[in-house]
Write an enzyme that holds these catalytic residues in place. Structure first.
Site, PDB file in Angstrom:
ATOM      1  N   HIS A 131       0.835  -1.203   0.000  1.00  0.00           N
ATOM      2  CA  HIS A 131       0.000   0.000   0.000  1.00  0.00           C
ATOM      3  C   HIS A 131       0.870   1.254   0.000  1.00  0.00           C
ATOM      4  CE1 HIS A 131      -3.148  -2.827   1.274  1.00  0.00           C
ATOM      5  NE2 HIS A 131      -4.001  -1.933   0.833  1.00  0.00           N
ATOM      6  N   LYS A 151      -0.277   4.512   4.781  1.00  0.00           N
ATOM      7  CA  LYS A 151      -1.141   3.544   5.456  1.00  0.00           C
ATOM      8  C   LYS A 151      -0.545   3.156   6.799  1.00  0.00           C
ATOM      9  CE  LYS A 151      -3.823  -0.671   4.757  1.00  0.00           C
ATOM     10  NZ  LYS A 151      -5.078   0.009   5.148  1.00  0.00           N
TER      11      LYS A 151
END
Length: 237
Positions: A131, A135
């Site tokens: 990600h 995140k």
């Protein structure tokens, strides 16, 4: 046409959902963020979508119960206490909790469960996810969802997200997380057997796919009896 309230409206997911609602048949009832009162938003909504933070979950569930409307909880990083609160709320209203609202990921989890059940424990399972650099939680909620699907296929409890060091213990499920750049979401479940591997993957090209799935699930929740629901039920899997 549904009136949808967004909790976490200024976050990345909240903004993506609002943008899609602006071009859909549904109406945006409003958006709030952590620290703001969700009760007023619930009173003018038919359904709530929550992409805020774990510490706000109790207040958001109480708001949905107070207004007698369903709520979709897409917030990740939840613990046992949060799931207990969701179970309690589901006695009063319809609640759908998921680590990922993508319709593609929902189908992927179904395929992972089927593959895990048929291949058996002599196939090792590794879950990889990547990600964007911002995140917070790792492994991602989606990786945990896929791990639960693999374990469920073998009739096992949800796996520990801790990375196992050294030789693999037979039957365990491994997790690997990477963070960097602007990656919206990339997940692969690898089944590694003797001299062969099977990989099931999903690549998110933008947050719009999660927003699209969240809106579809929220629409599906309206009118449902109280209880706890899953994205799989939205796709009738």
């Amino acid at each position: 046409m549904a009136s949808i309230g967004i909790i976490g409206g200024r976050g990345r997911m909240g903004q993506a959902i609002a943008a899609l609602l602006a071009t859909s048949e549904h109406a945006l009832a409003g958006g709030i963020d952590v620290g703001e009162d969700p009760a007023a938003l619930a009173d003018r909504s038919e359904v709530l979508i929550d992409f805020s933070a774990p510490q706000a979950l109790d207040a958001n569930l109480h708001a949905a119960i107070g207004a007698g409307i369903p709520i979709l909880v897409g917030t990740t990083g939840l613990g046992e206490r949060h799931h207990a609160a969701i179970d309690h709320a589901a006695h009063a209203v319809a609640v759908l909790q998921t680590g990922n609202t993508s319709l593609g990921v929902t189908l992927l989890a179904h395929l992972v469960r089927e593959a895990s059940a048929r291949l058996g424990e002599d196939w090792d399972v590794e879950i990889f996810e990547m990600h964007h650099r911002h995140k917070v939680d790792a492994p991602s909620g989606t990786a945990l969802l896929l791990g639960e699907a693999a374990a469920s296929g073998r009739g096992l409890p949800p796996p520990s997200p801790a990375r196992e060091e050294g030789p693999r213990t037979p039957g365990t499920i491994g997790f690997a997380s990477l963070r960097g750049g602007t990656v919206a979401g990339e997940h692969s479940v690898i089944f590694a057997g003797e001299e062969e591997r099977l990989a099931l993957s999903h690549h998110a090209e933008s947050r719009a796919i999660f927003a699209r799935g969240a809106i579809r699930a929220a629409e599906w929740l309206i009118g449902r009896p109280r209880g706890r629901y899953t994205m799989a039920q939205v796709l009738d899997l």
